[in-house]
Scaffold this active site. Structure first.
Site, PDB file in Angstrom:
ATOM      1  N   CYS A 109       0.863  -1.175   0.000  1.00 38.10           N
ATOM      2  CA  CYS A 109       0.000   0.000   0.000  1.00 38.10           C
ATOM      3  C   CYS A 109       0.908   1.236   0.000  1.00 38.10           C
ATOM      4  O   CYS A 109       1.653   1.472   0.948  1.00 38.10           O
ATOM      5  CB  CYS A 109      -0.862  -0.071   1.264  1.00 38.10           C
ATOM      6  SG  CYS A 109      -1.967   1.290   1.462  1.00 38.10           S
ATOM      7  N   CYS A 120     -11.101  14.285   4.654  1.00 31.70           N
ATOM      8  CA  CYS A 120     -12.216  13.363   4.907  1.00 31.70           C
ATOM      9  C   CYS A 120     -12.305  13.158   6.419  1.00 31.70           C
ATOM     10  O   CYS A 120     -11.283  12.998   7.092  1.00 31.70           O
ATOM     11  CB  CYS A 120     -11.994  12.018   4.209  1.00 31.70           C
ATOM     12  SG  CYS A 120     -11.879  12.195   2.429  1.00 31.70           S
ATOM     13  N   CYS A 123     -10.541  10.092   8.357  1.00 32.72           N
ATOM     14  CA  CYS A 123      -9.199   9.684   7.936  1.00 32.72           C
ATOM     15  C   CYS A 123      -8.082  10.400   8.704  1.00 32.72           C
ATOM     16  O   CYS A 123      -8.057  11.632   8.765  1.00 32.72           O
ATOM     17  CB  CYS A 123      -9.065   9.961   6.438  1.00 32.72           C
ATOM     18  SG  CYS A 123      -7.420   9.615   5.804  1.00 32.72           S
ATOM     19  N   GLU A 163      -3.937  11.670  -1.841  1.00 31.63           N
ATOM     20  CA  GLU A 163      -4.894  11.432  -2.922  1.00 31.63           C
ATOM     21  C   GLU A 163      -4.086  11.348  -4.231  1.00 31.63           C
ATOM     22  O   GLU A 163      -3.597  12.358  -4.739  1.00 31.63           O
ATOM     23  CB  GLU A 163      -5.911  12.583  -2.952  1.00 31.63           C
ATOM     24  CG  GLU A 163      -6.785  12.649  -4.178  1.00 31.63           C
ATOM     25  CD  GLU A 163      -7.481  11.327  -4.546  1.00 31.63           C
ATOM     26  OE1 GLU A 163      -8.160  10.736  -3.702  1.00 31.63           O
ATOM     27  OE2 GLU A 163      -7.313  10.908  -5.711  1.00 31.63           O
ATOM     28  N   SER A 194      -6.598   4.130  -5.923  1.00 33.75           N
ATOM     29  CA  SER A 194      -7.805   4.463  -5.166  1.00 33.75           C
ATOM     30  C   SER A 194      -7.968   5.977  -5.132  1.00 33.75           C
ATOM     31  O   SER A 194      -7.020   6.710  -4.856  1.00 33.75           O
ATOM     32  CB  SER A 194      -7.659   3.930  -3.734  1.00 33.75           C
ATOM     33  OG  SER A 194      -8.721   4.399  -2.931  1.00 33.75           O
ATOM     34  N   SER A 217     -13.463   5.545  -3.466  1.00 33.01           N
ATOM     35  CA  SER A 217     -13.875   5.626  -2.063  1.00 33.01           C
ATOM     36  C   SER A 217     -15.277   6.219  -2.046  1.00 33.01           C
ATOM     37  O   SER A 217     -15.442   7.426  -2.224  1.00 33.01           O
ATOM     38  CB  SER A 217     -12.889   6.490  -1.275  1.00 33.01           C
ATOM     39  OG  SER A 217     -11.660   5.814  -1.203  1.00 33.01           O
ATOM     40  N   LEU A 218     -16.236   5.360  -1.881  1.00 32.17           N
ATOM     41  CA  LEU A 218     -17.643   5.776  -2.027  1.00 32.17           C
ATOM     42  C   LEU A 218     -18.209   6.242  -0.682  1.00 32.17           C
ATOM     43  O   LEU A 218     -18.617   7.378  -0.541  1.00 32.17           O
ATOM     44  CB  LEU A 218     -18.437   4.584  -2.589  1.00 32.17           C
ATOM     45  CG  LEU A 218     -19.917   4.787  -2.842  1.00 32.17           C
ATOM     46  CD1 LEU A 218     -20.155   5.823  -3.920  1.00 32.17           C
ATOM     47  CD2 LEU A 218     -20.578   3.449  -3.215  1.00 32.17           C
ATOM     48  N   HIS A 219     -18.275   5.331   0.240  1.00 40.37           N
ATOM     49  CA  HIS A 219     -18.688   5.569   1.631  1.00 40.37           C
ATOM     50  C   HIS A 219     -20.135   6.007   1.834  1.00 40.37           C
ATOM     51  O   HIS A 219     -20.672   5.822   2.920  1.00 40.37           O
ATOM     52  CB  HIS A 219     -17.735   6.535   2.355  1.00 40.37           C
ATOM     53  CG  HIS A 219     -16.297   6.144   2.209  1.00 40.37           C
ATOM     54  ND1 HIS A 219     -15.854   4.863   2.414  1.00 40.37           N
ATOM     55  CD2 HIS A 219     -15.194   6.853   1.829  1.00 40.37           C
ATOM     56  CE1 HIS A 219     -14.550   4.798   2.182  1.00 40.37           C
ATOM     57  NE2 HIS A 219     -14.126   5.984   1.819  1.00 40.37           N
ATOM     58  N   ASN A 293     -11.558   2.181  11.191  1.00 38.99           N
ATOM     59  CA  ASN A 293     -10.490   2.155  12.186  1.00 38.99           C
ATOM     60  C   ASN A 293     -10.519   3.464  12.969  1.00 38.99           C
ATOM     61  O   ASN A 293     -10.493   4.540  12.368  1.00 38.99           O
ATOM     62  CB  ASN A 293      -9.128   2.033  11.505  1.00 38.99           C
ATOM     63  CG  ASN A 293      -9.002   0.716  10.786  1.00 38.99           C
ATOM     64  OD1 ASN A 293      -9.253  -0.337  11.356  1.00 38.99           O
ATOM     65  ND2 ASN A 293      -8.653   0.777   9.517  1.00 38.99           N
ATOM     66  N   CYS A 343      -5.976   0.906   7.258  1.00 39.79           N
ATOM     67  CA  CYS A 343      -6.439   1.988   6.387  1.00 39.79           C
ATOM     68  C   CYS A 343      -6.783   3.239   7.169  1.00 39.79           C
ATOM     69  O   CYS A 343      -7.450   3.159   8.193  1.00 39.79           O
ATOM     70  CB  CYS A 343      -7.725   1.584   5.693  1.00 39.79           C
ATOM     71  SG  CYS A 343      -7.447   0.398   4.458  1.00 39.79           S
TER      72      CYS A 343
HETATM   73  N1  SAH Z   1      -6.966   9.210  -1.028  1.00 42.59           N
HETATM   74  C1  SAH Z   1      -7.341   7.981  -1.597  1.00 42.59           C
HETATM   75  C2  SAH Z   1      -6.438   6.830  -1.226  1.00 42.59           C
HETATM   76  C3  SAH Z   1      -5.964   6.758   0.185  1.00 42.59           C
HETATM   77  S1  SAH Z   1      -7.193   6.421   1.387  1.00 42.59           S
HETATM   78  C4  SAH Z   1      -8.788   7.661  -1.295  1.00 42.59           C
HETATM   79  O1  SAH Z   1      -9.377   8.346  -0.471  1.00 42.59           O
HETATM   80  O2  SAH Z   1      -9.307   6.745  -1.924  1.00 42.59           O
HETATM   81  C5  SAH Z   1      -7.395   4.660   1.230  1.00 42.59           C
HETATM   82  C6  SAH Z   1      -8.726   4.104   1.728  1.00 42.59           C
HETATM   83  O3  SAH Z   1      -8.785   4.106   3.165  1.00 42.59           O
HETATM   84  C7  SAH Z   1      -9.924   4.918   1.275  1.00 42.59           C
HETATM   85  O4  SAH Z   1     -10.971   4.116   0.802  1.00 42.59           O
HETATM   86  C8  SAH Z   1     -10.323   5.612   2.535  1.00 42.59           C
HETATM   87  O5  SAH Z   1     -11.617   6.023   2.456  1.00 42.59           O
HETATM   88  C9  SAH Z   1     -10.073   4.570   3.572  1.00 42.59           C
HETATM   89  N2  SAH Z   1     -10.002   5.079   4.934  1.00 42.59           N
HETATM   90  C10 SAH Z   1      -9.543   6.281   5.324  1.00 42.59           C
HETATM   91  N3  SAH Z   1      -9.626   6.410   6.661  1.00 42.59           N
HETATM   92  C11 SAH Z   1     -10.144   5.260   7.142  1.00 42.59           C
HETATM   93  C12 SAH Z   1     -10.433   4.769   8.462  1.00 42.59           C
HETATM   94  N4  SAH Z   1     -10.195   5.531   9.542  1.00 42.59           N
HETATM   95  N5  SAH Z   1     -10.926   3.526   8.598  1.00 42.59           N
HETATM   96  C13 SAH Z   1     -11.121   2.769   7.509  1.00 42.59           C
HETATM   97  N6  SAH Z   1     -10.881   3.165   6.238  1.00 42.59           N
HETATM   98  C14 SAH Z   1     -10.386   4.405   6.056  1.00 42.59           C
HETATM   99 FE1  SF4 Z   2      -9.687  11.421   2.123  1.00 41.16          FE
HETATM  100 FE2  SF4 Z   2      -8.056   9.597   0.990  1.00 41.16          FE
HETATM  101 FE3  SF4 Z   2      -7.143  12.053   1.638  1.00 41.16          FE
HETATM  102 FE4  SF4 Z   2      -7.744  10.329   3.572  1.00 41.16          FE
HETATM  103  S1  SF4 Z   2      -6.123  10.102   2.072  1.00 41.16           S
HETATM  104  S2  SF4 Z   2      -8.293  12.540   3.493  1.00 41.16           S
HETATM  105  S3  SF4 Z   2      -9.480   9.249   2.679  1.00 41.16           S
HETATM  106  S4  SF4 Z   2      -8.727  11.577   0.137  1.00 41.16           S
END
Ligand code: SAH
Ligand code: SF4
Length: 351
Positions: A109, A120, A123, A163, A194, A217-219, A293, A343
């Site tokens: 990763c 987000c 995150c 990102e 991603s 990353s839909l959520h 997480n 993650c």
């Molecule tokens: N920025 C990109 C890639 C890095 S984040 C993106 O957002 O897709 C990688 C993945 O981890 C994403 O799907 C994100 O939504 C998820 N993620 C971020 N924080 C998380 C958390 N605290 N618990 C579980 N998944 C998380």
């Molecule tokens: Fe959002 Fe991905 Fe950036 Fe975390 S790493 S803030 S999930 S875009």
């Protein structure tokens, strides 16, 4: 020349730039291909090994360039077998890569930015803020370092810090290296980018011809909820992102993976199942359900402080209900929790 100048890292030069460089020092253009082979096929870390170059050219390269863009600072081992690599850049920034073994498969990763500007709410990287983009060399070196600690990488996911589509040029350059057939690194089917949904860049990636796998990353399938937890949705709403994803699939003949981090009462309701089912039937797709997480160790405020994980029972039931509707669902096991390598937990405190 100052060797700590970022431009002097040879892996930050594309093959075309190396050709230009060699011609500027009166060397033949094919030297660029030879150097490229040393760096990426043989993964050489030392100009002295490059015996098909004259001694004076080797000396010149040594005086002017560095090969490794990042220094390995620490390797942490989790009880699940996951390893987290802490790497330091030339300007004393720290980045993290995670190596996740799962049977025959070993997934790396990778990070693409120091921090992330997208904020987000769930995150840890987002909470840390944004410092800078990683260079192509810094992205590729995460792979080379992972191999150097004995990991045989079979898959790469761009799901670490940052990102990838906001660092588009450098992400693309690293993808070009990973998918270069001369290297036999990995096939494009084993590389996943991603994104949180940067509409115009999804289209550019589709047009790049690289045809790697895409994960979104839909959520949430609901615009208002998605905007609350992912502020980028205000700029690029889900409707526009999905049109770009549809175009991506058409151009690349791939499936989309929707990442779905389960948040209690926010996206784990029956109406979410109904709406997700409808969305998944729109194009070839699968859902990757991710247990949330905790980010409490970051002491966040606002909505981030209120977020709770969906219970394990409810999460499994949610997945089963989707499966009963004919949707392909994977549930990601939380890995490396004990070393904050799961993650969204990638954030380096010392920044
Ligand atoms: N920025 C990109 C890639 C890095 S984040 C993106 O957002 O897709 C990688 C993945 O981890 C994403 O799907 C994100 O939504 C998820 N993620 C971020 N924080 C998380 C958390 N605290 N618990 C579980 N998944 C998380
Ligand atoms: Fe959002 Fe991905 Fe950036 Fe975390 S790493 S803030 S999930 S875009």
């Amino acid at each position: 020349m100052n060797k700590t100048d970022n431009l002097k890292f040879v892996k930050n030069f594309s093959e075309e730039e190396l050709i230009e460089y060699f011609s500027s020092i009166n060397e033949k253009p094919y030297r660029a291909k030879q150097l490229y082979d040393w760096l990426y096929v043989k993964e050489s870390l030392d100009f002295d090994e490059m015996l098909n170059f004259s001694k004076s050219l080797r000396e010149h390269l040594k005086d002017n360039f560095e090969i490794t863009t990042v220094k390995q600072k620490e390797v942490q081992h989790s009880s699940s077998g996951t390893k987290k690599l802490l790497l330091e850049t030339y300007d004393n920034k720290f980045i993290e890569s995670v190596i996740i073994p799962d049977g025959e498969r070993v997934t790396l990763c990778l990070s693409t930015q120091v921090g992330c500007p997208l904020d987000c709410k769930f995150c840890a990287t987002g909470l840390m803020g944004y410092k800078r983009n990683l260079t192509p060399g810094e992205i590729v070196d995460q792979y080379i370092h992972s191999k150097s600690i004995g990991s045989k990488i079979t898959n790469i996911v761009y799901m670490g810090m940052g990102e990838p589509l906001l660092n588009f040029k450098n992400t693309l350059e690293s993808l070009r290296i990973f998918t270069d057939t001369r290297l036999e690194t990995l096939s494009r089917n084993r590389i996943t980018v991603s994104t949180s949904g940067i509409t115009p860049k999804i289209i550019e990636l589709a047009d790049s011809g690289l045809r790697v796998q895409l994960a979104l990353s839909l959520h949430s399938t609901f615009e208002d909820i998605r905007s609350k937890i992912m502020p980028i949705n205000v700029k690029y709403d889900l409707k526009s992102v999905l049109i770009a994803v549809e175009y991506y699939l058409k151009m690349t003949d791939t499936k989309i993976t929707y990442e779905y981090t389960m948040l209690k009462d926010l996206n784990d309701r029956d109406e979410d199942i109904k709406s997700l089912t409808k969305l998944c039937k729109r194009m070839p797709s699968k859902i990757n359900i991710i247990p949330f997480n905790s980010i409490k160790h970051m002491s966040p405020g606002g909505l981030s402080a209120e977020l709770e994980p969906t219970s394990r029972n409810k999460l499994m039931l949610f997945a089963d209900k989707l499966r009963n509707n004919g949707i392909t669902v994977m549930v990601r096991e939380t890995q490396g929790d004990d070393i904050a390598a799961a993650c969204g937990q990638l954030a380096v405190k010392s920044l």
